[in-house]
Design a protein around this motif. Structure first.
Motif, mmCIF file in Angstrom:
data_model
loop_
_atom_site.group_PDB
_atom_site.id
_atom_site.type_symbol
_atom_site.label_atom_id
_atom_site.label_comp_id
_atom_site.label_asym_id
_atom_site.label_seq_id
_atom_site.Cartn_x
_atom_site.Cartn_y
_atom_site.Cartn_z
ATOM 1 N N ASP A 139 -13.173 10.609 2.038
ATOM 2 C CA ASP A 139 -13.307 9.734 2.516
ATOM 3 C C ASP A 139 -13.953 10.522 3.949
ATOM 4 O OD1 ASP A 139 -11.115 10.314 4.184
ATOM 5 O OD2 ASP A 139 -10.455 8.408 3.895
ATOM 6 N N GLY A 140 -14.250 9.814 4.791
ATOM 7 C CA GLY A 140 -15.036 10.383 5.917
ATOM 8 C C GLY A 140 -14.110 11.480 6.909
ATOM 9 N N ALA A 141 -12.949 11.489 6.637
ATOM 10 C CA ALA A 141 -11.912 12.024 7.906
ATOM 11 C C ALA A 141 -10.708 12.976 6.725
ATOM 12 C CB ALA A 141 -10.795 11.069 7.985
ATOM 13 N N GLY A 142 -12.120 13.031 5.346
ATOM 14 C CA GLY A 142 -10.930 14.344 4.520
ATOM 15 C C GLY A 142 -10.876 14.260 3.784
ATOM 16 N N VAL A 143 -9.887 12.751 3.545
ATOM 17 C CA VAL A 143 -8.211 12.352 2.996
ATOM 18 C C VAL A 143 -8.900 12.002 1.333
ATOM 19 C CG1 VAL A 143 -6.914 10.789 3.152
ATOM 20 C CG2 VAL A 143 -7.141 10.862 5.371
ATOM 21 N N ARG A 144 -8.063 12.468 0.568
ATOM 22 C CA ARG A 144 -8.585 12.301 -0.674
ATOM 23 C C ARG A 144 -8.172 11.018 -1.257
ATOM 24 N NH1 ARG A 144 -6.167 17.674 -3.485
ATOM 25 N NH2 ARG A 144 -4.347 16.665 -1.381
ATOM 26 N N VAL A 149 -7.514 3.325 -5.394
ATOM 27 C CA VAL A 149 -6.935 2.310 -6.032
ATOM 28 C C VAL A 149 -5.544 1.536 -4.502
ATOM 29 C CG1 VAL A 149 -3.831 2.499 -6.623
ATOM 30 C CG2 VAL A 149 -5.771 4.000 -7.360
ATOM 31 N N CYS A 150 -5.767 2.189 -3.708
ATOM 32 C CA CYS A 150 -5.162 1.840 -1.958
ATOM 33 C C CYS A 150 -5.790 1.307 -1.543
ATOM 34 C CB CYS A 150 -5.102 2.941 -0.912
ATOM 35 S SG CYS A 150 -6.871 3.641 -0.352
ATOM 36 N N GLU A 188 -17.003 13.907 -1.356
ATOM 37 C CA GLU A 188 -17.047 14.890 -2.695
ATOM 38 C C GLU A 188 -15.580 14.316 -3.410
ATOM 39 O OE1 GLU A 188 -15.903 19.486 -2.575
ATOM 40 O OE2 GLU A 188 -15.614 18.690 -0.989
ATOM 41 N N ARG A 189 -16.035 14.523 -5.052
ATOM 42 C CA ARG A 189 -15.116 14.672 -5.622
ATOM 43 C C ARG A 189 -14.467 15.737 -6.279
ATOM 44 N NH1 ARG A 189 -18.112 10.498 -10.089
ATOM 45 N NH2 ARG A 189 -18.806 8.194 -8.624
ATOM 46 N N SER A 190 -12.625 15.717 -6.831
ATOM 47 C CA SER A 190 -12.304 17.097 -6.736
ATOM 48 C C SER A 190 -12.828 17.329 -8.134
ATOM 49 C CB SER A 190 -11.018 16.396 -6.637
ATOM 50 O OG SER A 190 -10.644 15.980 -7.607
ATOM 51 N N GLY A 191 -13.638 16.560 -9.291
ATOM 52 C CA GLY A 191 -13.397 17.235 -10.089
ATOM 53 C C GLY A 191 -12.079 16.917 -10.920
ATOM 54 N N LEU A 192 -11.038 16.146 -10.763
ATOM 55 C CA LEU A 192 -10.013 15.968 -11.545
ATOM 56 C C LEU A 192 -10.227 15.705 -12.891
ATOM 57 C CD1 LEU A 192 -6.526 16.261 -11.600
ATOM 58 C CD2 LEU A 192 -7.092 12.981 -10.553
ATOM 59 N N ARG A 193 -11.142 14.380 -12.851
ATOM 60 C CA ARG A 193 -11.356 13.516 -13.805
ATOM 61 C C ARG A 193 -11.876 14.212 -15.089
ATOM 62 N NH1 ARG A 193 -14.568 8.661 -15.958
ATOM 63 N NH2 ARG A 193 -13.368 7.349 -17.808
ATOM 64 N N PHE A 194 -11.432 14.394 -16.125
ATOM 65 C CA PHE A 194 -11.512 14.819 -17.363
ATOM 66 C C PHE A 194 -11.139 14.037 -18.530
ATOM 67 C CE2 PHE A 194 -11.762 17.861 -21.891
ATOM 68 C CZ PHE A 194 -12.536 18.486 -21.721
ATOM 69 N N ALA A 211 1.043 16.806 1.555
ATOM 70 C CA ALA A 211 -0.052 17.280 1.856
ATOM 71 C C ALA A 211 -0.765 16.247 3.139
ATOM 72 C CB ALA A 211 -1.223 17.319 0.298
ATOM 73 N N PRO A 212 -1.580 16.893 3.814
ATOM 74 C CA PRO A 212 -1.850 15.992 4.983
ATOM 75 C C PRO A 212 -2.908 16.080 4.788
ATOM 76 C CG PRO A 212 -2.218 18.417 5.392
ATOM 77 C CD PRO A 212 -1.164 18.518 4.480
ATOM 78 N N ASP A 213 -4.038 15.692 3.585
ATOM 79 C CA ASP A 213 -5.200 14.790 3.205
ATOM 80 C C ASP A 213 -4.956 14.189 2.204
ATOM 81 O OD1 ASP A 213 -4.622 17.116 1.512
ATOM 82 O OD2 ASP A 213 -6.869 17.766 1.352
ATOM 83 N N ILE A 214 -3.535 14.285 1.492
ATOM 84 C CA ILE A 214 -3.776 12.943 0.450
ATOM 85 C C ILE A 214 -4.029 12.023 0.869
ATOM 86 C CG2 ILE A 214 -0.916 13.316 0.206
ATOM 87 C CD1 ILE A 214 -3.773 13.790 -2.717
ATOM 88 N N CYS A 215 -3.633 10.842 0.589
ATOM 89 C CA CYS A 215 -3.155 9.158 0.419
ATOM 90 C C CYS A 215 -2.511 8.986 0.004
ATOM 91 C CB CYS A 215 -4.428 8.753 0.103
ATOM 92 S SG CYS A 215 -4.077 6.763 0.172
ATOM 93 N N ARG A 216 -0.824 9.021 -0.040
ATOM 94 C CA ARG A 216 0.157 8.826 -0.208
ATOM 95 C C ARG A 216 -0.004 7.083 -0.138
ATOM 96 N NH1 ARG A 216 5.370 10.724 3.808
ATOM 97 N NH2 ARG A 216 4.643 12.816 3.317
ATOM 98 N N PRO A 217 -0.822 5.860 -0.372
ATOM 99 C CA PRO A 217 -1.078 4.270 -0.342
ATOM 100 C C PRO A 217 -0.940 4.428 -1.967
ATOM 101 C CG PRO A 217 -1.225 4.308 1.736
ATOM 102 C CD PRO A 217 -1.403 5.967 1.271
ATOM 103 N N CYS A 218 -1.939 5.448 -2.173
ATOM 104 C CA CYS A 218 -3.015 5.980 -3.206
ATOM 105 C C CYS A 218 -1.685 5.947 -4.496
ATOM 106 C CB CYS A 218 -4.260 6.726 -3.279
ATOM 107 S SG CYS A 218 -5.386 5.740 -3.045
ATOM 108 N N LEU A 219 -1.523 7.517 -4.032
ATOM 109 C CA LEU A 219 0.044 7.233 -5.095
ATOM 110 C C LEU A 219 0.760 6.856 -5.395
ATOM 111 C CD1 LEU A 219 0.180 11.470 -4.105
ATOM 112 C CD2 LEU A 219 -1.321 10.472 -6.076
ATOM 113 N N LEU A 220 1.008 5.975 -4.398
ATOM 114 C CA LEU A 220 2.261 4.740 -4.382
ATOM 115 C C LEU A 220 1.959 3.884 -5.506
ATOM 116 C CD1 LEU A 220 5.011 5.108 -3.651
ATOM 117 C CD2 LEU A 220 4.347 3.733 -1.243
ATOM 118 N N ALA A 221 0.507 3.430 -4.790
ATOM 119 C CA ALA A 221 -0.123 2.191 -5.449
ATOM 120 C C ALA A 221 -0.276 2.634 -6.998
ATOM 121 C CB ALA A 221 -1.188 1.782 -4.762
ATOM 122 N N TRP A 222 -0.278 3.512 -7.246
ATOM 123 C CA TRP A 222 -0.667 3.939 -8.843
ATOM 124 C C TRP A 222 0.642 3.558 -9.530
ATOM 125 C CZ3 TRP A 222 1.441 7.917 -11.371
ATOM 126 C CH2 TRP A 222 0.865 8.419 -12.713
#
Length: 221
Positions: A118-123, A134-135, A142-148, A178-189
């Motif tokens: 996002d605009g603040a650099g959070v993934r 997810v959150c 920017e996309r990380s390219g995780l998806r395959f 990590a400071p730039d990962i969205c914890r609510p995203c991981l937890l919601a998933w």
């Protein structure tokens, strides 16, 4: 024969033990305080032919409210027989391993999700590699390219070329702190066994990973 030992390691060095099923690919509660190694004697008096969690089962409450996000503990899980290692979350309020309960989660994330900043650099974790996250956020960076996504069983090397190799599937929960990962995203998933499918792009069907849905539903039981 599908039951093996899972070792849960806490940040302070404490270890707890559990059963892991390679039939349904899941770690089971309860956790145990001790382990009987091969060749040692089980509490029953029999010889231990496979590393086994033993001792008084530790109390737990899966119905207890989840601990606040900042109090969830990042642990490392190692399961036999192949010493697969992944990171998971432990909730002290109920003394439960929240999950992921299997290292296979890495491949499900890689198949269906990408990380978008996002605009603040959070993934943020985004299904089908597009917002919303997810959150609920709508990152547009920017996309990380995780998806395959796998090419599928109908791939023909004669007409489609060499079968593409997937990049290593990342242990995304290892980045919980990590400071730039969205914890609510991981937890919601983690807590939603079957998210609503997003509309398909013209070039791809929005079909859920049914094997993964069944596996995650078994964790919720």
């Amino acid at each position: 024969m599908g039951r093996w030992l899972a070792t849960i390691r806490f940040p302070d060095g404490t270890e707890r033990y559990a059963e892991y099923s390679t039939v349904v690919e899941s770690t089971y509660h309860p956790l145990y305080p001790e382990v009987c190694r091969v060749g040692e004697t089980l509490p029953s008096g029999n010889e231990c032919y496979r590393d086994t969690a033993v001792g008084e089962p530790l109390p737990y409450d899966r119905d207890a409210p989840l601990s606040p996000v900042g109090e969830l503990v990042l642990v490392t899980v190692t399961r036999q027989p192949d010493d697969d290692v992944w990171h998971a979350l432990y909730s002290p309020s109920g003394a439960v391993l929240v999950g992921p309960l299997s290292g296979f989660y890495r491949y499900a994330l890689q198949e269906d999700y990408d990380l978008i900043r996002d605009g603040a650099g959070v993934r943020h974790l985004c299904r089908w590699a597009r917002p919303p996250a997810v959150c609920g956020a709508r990152p547009d960076g920017e996309r990380s390219g995780l998806r395959f996504p796998p090419p599928g069983m109908h791939w023909s090397e004669e007409t489609d070329g060499p079968y593409p190799e997937s990049p290593p599937a990342p242990d995304l929960f290892a980045e919980w702190n990590a400071p730039d990962i969205c914890r609510p995203c991981l937890l919601a998933w983690l807590r939603d066994p079957e998210p609503e499918p997003a509309p398909a792009a013209a070039s791809e069907p929005a079909a859920p990973s049914t094997w993964w849905t069944r596996l995650r539903r078994s964790w919720q039981a």
